[in-house]
Design an enzyme around this catalytic site. Structure first.
Site, short mmCIF file in Angstrom:
data_model
loop_
_atom_site.label_atom_id
_atom_site.label_comp_id
_atom_site.label_asym_id
_atom_site.label_seq_id
_atom_site.Cartn_x
_atom_site.Cartn_y
_atom_site.Cartn_z
N CYS A 77 38.56 19.03 36.17
CA CYS A 77 39.75 19.40 35.40
C CYS A 77 40.85 18.34 35.47
O CYS A 77 41.81 18.39 34.69
CB CYS A 77 40.30 20.74 35.89
SG CYS A 77 39.07 22.04 35.77
N HIS A 115 47.17 21.09 32.98
CA HIS A 115 45.87 21.72 32.85
C HIS A 115 46.04 23.24 32.74
O HIS A 115 46.99 23.79 33.30
CB HIS A 115 45.00 21.36 34.05
CG HIS A 115 43.66 22.01 34.00
ND1 HIS A 115 42.82 21.83 32.92
CD2 HIS A 115 43.03 22.85 34.85
CE1 HIS A 115 41.73 22.54 33.12
NE2 HIS A 115 41.82 23.16 34.28
N ASN A 119 39.97 28.32 30.32
CA ASN A 119 40.02 27.04 31.01
C ASN A 119 38.85 26.18 30.52
O ASN A 119 37.70 26.46 30.84
CB ASN A 119 39.91 27.30 32.52
CG ASN A 119 39.82 26.02 33.34
OD1 ASN A 119 39.83 24.92 32.80
ND2 ASN A 119 39.73 26.17 34.64
O1 UT7 Z 1 40.07 24.57 36.75
C1 UT7 Z 1 39.42 25.22 37.81
C2 UT7 Z 1 40.39 25.46 38.88
N1 UT7 Z 1 40.41 26.86 39.15
C3 UT7 Z 1 41.56 27.46 39.31
O2 UT7 Z 1 42.61 26.88 39.22
C4 UT7 Z 1 41.48 28.93 39.69
C5 UT7 Z 1 42.68 29.33 40.50
N2 UT7 Z 1 42.61 30.71 40.87
C6 UT7 Z 1 42.84 31.72 40.02
O3 UT7 Z 1 43.14 31.48 38.86
C7 UT7 Z 1 42.80 33.13 40.53
O4 UT7 Z 1 42.61 33.11 41.92
C8 UT7 Z 1 41.68 33.97 39.87
C9 UT7 Z 1 42.02 34.26 38.42
C10 UT7 Z 1 40.35 33.27 39.96
C11 UT7 Z 1 41.58 35.31 40.60
O5 UT7 Z 1 42.85 35.96 40.57
P1 UT7 Z 1 43.51 36.51 41.91
O6 UT7 Z 1 44.76 37.09 41.52
O7 UT7 Z 1 43.52 35.42 42.92
O8 UT7 Z 1 42.50 37.65 42.30
P2 UT7 Z 1 41.68 37.84 43.66
O9 UT7 Z 1 40.48 36.96 43.68
O10 UT7 Z 1 42.62 37.78 44.81
O11 UT7 Z 1 41.19 39.34 43.48
C12 UT7 Z 1 42.11 40.44 43.45
C13 UT7 Z 1 41.34 41.71 43.11
C14 UT7 Z 1 40.10 41.89 43.97
O12 UT7 Z 1 39.91 43.27 44.16
P3 UT7 Z 1 40.38 43.97 45.54
O13 UT7 Z 1 39.64 43.25 46.64
O14 UT7 Z 1 41.86 43.78 45.60
O15 UT7 Z 1 39.95 45.38 45.34
C15 UT7 Z 1 39.00 41.36 43.11
O16 UT7 Z 1 37.74 41.91 43.40
O17 UT7 Z 1 40.88 41.65 41.76
C16 UT7 Z 1 39.46 41.79 41.73
N3 UT7 Z 1 38.94 40.92 40.68
C17 UT7 Z 1 38.74 41.34 39.43
N4 UT7 Z 1 38.91 42.52 38.84
C18 UT7 Z 1 38.61 42.62 37.53
C19 UT7 Z 1 38.62 39.59 40.77
N5 UT7 Z 1 38.20 39.16 39.59
C20 UT7 Z 1 38.27 40.20 38.73
C21 UT7 Z 1 37.96 40.37 37.38
N6 UT7 Z 1 38.15 41.59 36.81
N7 UT7 Z 1 37.50 39.36 36.62
#
Ligand code: UT7
Length: 351
Positions: free
Chosen positions: A113, A278, A308
């Site tokens: 990226c 990005h 993305n």
């Molecule tokens: O260019 C590549 C570089 N990548 C990035 O820059 C990614 C950077 N990170 C992010 O954008 C975020 O961390 C994500 C979008 C990937 C995830 O968002 P988050 O707010 O960090 O969520 P999380 O992983 O902390 O998950 C929070 C909750 C979890 O449930 P519990 O454990 O709180 O019950 C996950 O299981 O959200 C749940 N979850 C989802 N729920 C519905 C994680 N992904 C999803 C989903 N749909 N797609």
């Protein structure tokens, strides 16, 4: 000394958009979660049988047309992708052949990226060194083949079948990253600016491989054979991403880098016309803008429509900005990105 001047841009996204609701047919997610946590509402996917060189042809032809150039005017291609048509060769030479640019250098750059930071830096240096006169910088991605579901007909809603519980669980296990990526290509034609002082005016680029495992596809040439059914079943060919950690790296490293690059160039953050960052997650860019005290209007986004698109993101966004008149000659543009590696940083371009 003058460096690069952007003389034409183009982008291309394949097929129809896939909504968040479409994704909810193959994994446990929903539109509200994806929009609130990432800002994404839809993305495009490359059709089966096509690769990044095919997407890049369309984007490049549009960029050449905008620049008033023919393929034979290009004497260097800098191609960036993390999803090449083949493990090797890279896709730069494939694009050159498809465009009809013969016998020119066309290397692939691999900084995921963070691709365009290097595309712009290398192009600027090549032009200043007289090693090239008209360069095509391309970023293109085809993440579709990486996606953790098998049933594209279920995703598309053309069947009443449901995924098997095994497939549903596998895709859901990978939902953190599966919902953010989309496919597309962006292309930028640059040549040496006629105005003294234009081009890349400052650069702040860094990498830190200690965090490589936080965002990677583990399969590679350390195993024998390098690809096997066991590796594929074990998800080694899928993206491994620690989303929360990557998020933290981006929102801490990028504001620091932007301040450093402005200091190097002797310009204030307020003097920068555009922050072209990005698009990995809209919340990342909101956090960066807020840490820098920059109004969000100066940090445009298109993640809601494309997701993305990794290396393609910044050239796609710059093409949109150039075509709708936001990007104008005489502006100072800050390009900022963080990608797997990690590679990250920022650079300033006087347009
Ligand atoms: O260019 C590549 C570089 N990548 C990035 O820059 C990614 C950077 N990170 C992010 O954008 C975020 O961390 C994500 C979008 C990937 C995830 O968002 P988050 O707010 O960090 O969520 P999380 O992983 O902390 O998950 C929070 C909750 C979890 O449930 P519990 O454990 O709180 O019950 C996950 O299981 O959200 C749940 N979850 C989802 N729920 C519905 C994680 N992904 C999803 C989903 N749909 N797609």
């Amino acid at each position: 000394m003058s460096g690069l001047s952007i003389i034409g841009t183009g982008h291309y996204v394949p097929g129809r958009p896939y909504t968040n609701h479409d994704l909810s047919r193959v994994l446990d997610t929903n539109d509200e979660w994806i929009r609130q946590r990432t800002g994404i509402t839809q993305r495009h996917f490359c059709p089966e049988g096509q690769g990044v060189s095919d997407l890049a042809v369309h984007a490049s032809q549009r960029a050449l047309e905008a620049a008033g150039k023919r393929p034979e005017d290009i004497d260097y291609i800098l191609f960036s992708t993390m999803t090449p048509d083949h493990v090797f060769p890279g896709s730069g030479s494939l694009l050159a052949a498809k465009l009809g640019c013969s016998n020119i250098p066309a290397p692939d750059l691999r900084t995921q990226c963070a691709a365009m930071l290097y595309g712009f830096q290398f192009a600027d240096v090549l032009l200043k060194a007289d090693a090239a006169s008209c360069i095509l910088i391309v970023g293109a991605e085809a993440h579709a083949g990486l996606m953790p579901w098998r049933d594209w007909d279920i995703l598309e809603g053309t069947t009443d079948r449901r995924p098997t519980s095994e497939d549903w669980e596998r895709a859901t296990r990978n939902r953190g990253w599966a919902i953010i990526f989309g496919d597309g290509a962006g292309a930028i034609v640059v040549e040496r600016s006629k105005s003294e002082g234009n081009g890349v005016i400052a650069v702040d680029l860094q990498s830190d491989g200690r965090f490589a495992s936080q965002l990677c596809i583990p399969v590679g040439f350390r195993t024998r054979p390098y690809v096997s059914a066991a590796l594929l079943d074990g998800d080694a060919a899928l993206i491994h991403m620690d989303g929360r950690e990557v998020f933290k790296h981006a929102v801490t490293k990028l504001p620091k880098s932007i301040l450093a690059v402005c200091k190097k160039a002797g310009v204030t953050v307020d003097q920068v016309d555009w922050f072209v960052a990005h698009q990995a997650n809209a919340r990342i860019n909101e956090a960066i803008a807020s840490r820098l005290g920059v109004p969000l209007e100066k940090m445009p986004g298109n993640i809601e429509r494309f997701g993305n698109t990794s290396a393609a993101t910044i050239p796609i966004l710059m093409d949109e900005m150039r075509r709708d008149g936001r990007l104008q000659p005489g502006q100072i543009v800050c390009v900022a990105a963080l990608g797997a590696g990690f590679h990250w940083g920022s650079l300033l371009i006087r347009t």
